[in-house]
Scaffold this motif. Structure first.
Motif, PDB file in Angstrom:
ATOM      1  N   VAL A   1      46.456   3.209  43.000  1.00 39.49           N
ATOM      2  CA  VAL A   1      45.061   3.187  43.949  1.00 39.49           C
ATOM      3  C   VAL A   1      44.257   2.033  43.222  1.00 39.49           C
ATOM      4  N   LEU A   2      43.296   1.258  43.897  1.00 37.83           N
ATOM      5  CA  LEU A   2      42.251   0.429  43.384  1.00 37.83           C
ATOM      6  C   LEU A   2      40.917   1.151  44.072  1.00 37.83           C
ATOM      7  N   GLU A   3      40.263   1.435  42.963  1.00 36.94           N
ATOM      8  CA  GLU A   3      38.718   2.249  43.228  1.00 36.94           C
ATOM      9  C   GLU A   3      37.884   1.156  43.211  1.00 36.94           C
ATOM     10  N   VAL A   4      36.873   1.017  43.926  1.00 35.84           N
ATOM     11  CA  VAL A   4      35.610   0.401  43.654  1.00 35.84           C
ATOM     12  C   VAL A   4      34.293   1.240  44.045  1.00 35.84           C
ATOM     13  N   GLY A   5      33.453   1.268  43.091  1.00 34.62           N
ATOM     14  CA  GLY A   5      32.433   2.226  43.195  1.00 34.62           C
ATOM     15  C   GLY A   5      32.790   3.595  43.533  1.00 34.62           C
ATOM     16  N   GLY A   6      33.833   4.274  43.177  1.00 33.80           N
ATOM     17  CA  GLY A   6      33.973   5.378  43.398  1.00 33.80           C
ATOM     18  C   GLY A   6      34.923   5.851  44.606  1.00 33.80           C
ATOM     19  N   THR A   7      35.367   4.622  45.338  1.00 28.34           N
ATOM     20  CA  THR A   7      35.932   4.682  46.758  1.00 28.34           C
ATOM     21  C   THR A   7      37.110   4.067  46.528  1.00 28.34           C
ATOM     22  N   ILE A   8      38.205   4.743  46.990  1.00 29.98           N
ATOM     23  CA  ILE A   8      39.545   4.067  47.018  1.00 29.98           C
ATOM     24  C   ILE A   8      39.576   3.199  48.295  1.00 29.98           C
ATOM     25  N   VAL A   9      39.806   1.749  47.814  1.00 25.77           N
ATOM     26  CA  VAL A   9      39.840   0.674  48.907  1.00 25.77           C
ATOM     27  C   VAL A   9      41.295   0.340  49.012  1.00 25.77           C
ATOM     28  N   ALA A  10      42.117   0.523  48.475  1.00 23.96           N
ATOM     29  CA  ALA A  10      43.600   0.081  48.754  1.00 23.96           C
ATOM     30  C   ALA A  10      44.615   1.228  47.793  1.00 23.96           C
ATOM     31  N   THR A  11      45.763   1.320  48.452  1.00 22.29           N
ATOM     32  CA  THR A  11      46.836   2.063  47.635  1.00 22.29           C
ATOM     33  C   THR A  11      48.221   1.318  47.987  1.00 22.29           C
TER      34      THR A  11
END
Length: 171
Positions: free
Chosen positions: A55-65
């Motif tokens: 996963v790519l997490e930005v600001g605590g949110t998963i934005v891509a997997t």
């Protein structure tokens, strides 16, 4: 905001279900029979446990997997590392997060950890833009098949990654 690239954990399953379900809306509309498009929580949890789900997490949110498959069935098609279940959160579209995660997995995991100079994935001919997107990213079609499940022609695509430096021993 900081970007964190990491393996998914079981605690991420609900967030991954939301990202995947929303990202795969067009796949469902096209009538493609991709497991990720209709996954439930149990299937997401199984994917995390069975494969390498990143996963790519930005600001605590998963934005891509993206998932690197460990399944034997895939190895019958190609012995190379196989990418599947690639999804970017629609609320964060056009920010390059999906591409960043794909680049990271190709460079750090497939080439860096596995030492494989090539990677494969599959996509449907009838998808309006996926084939072209992967081709722009350097993937080339090498096999065409019809799974006889109503999806029509599927392409297997392969990308050659940058070679790792070779050390020459001189005597």
């Amino acid at each position: 905001m900081s970007e964190i690239y990491r393996l998914a954990e079981q605690k991420d399953a609900e967030q991954l279900l939301d990202v995947t379900y929303r990202a795969y809306q067009l796949i469902r509309e096209l009538g493609l029979h991709w497991p990720a498009a209709t996954a439930d929580l149990a299937l997401i949890e199984d994917n995390i446990a069975t494969n390498e789900c990143y996963v790519l997490e930005v600001g605590g949110t998963i934005v891509a997997t993206i998932t690197l498959s460990k399944e034997e069935e895939v190895k019958k098609l190609s012995p190379l590392p196989f990418i599947k279940w690639f999804a970017a959160h629609p609320d964060y579209s056009n920010r390059g997060y999906g591409g960043k995660l794909l680049d990271w997995v190709e460079e750090n995991i497939i080439l860096g950890q596995l030492g494989s100079p090539e990677v494969t994935l599959a996509t449907a001919k009838k998808h309006p833009w996926l084939v072209q997107m992967y081709e722009r990213r350097g993937y080339k079609r090498f096999l065409e098949l019809d799974p006889q499940n109503g999806d029509g022609i599927m392409y297997l695509l392969k990308k050659t990654l940058a070679d790792k430096p070779q050390f020459i021993q001189r005597g």
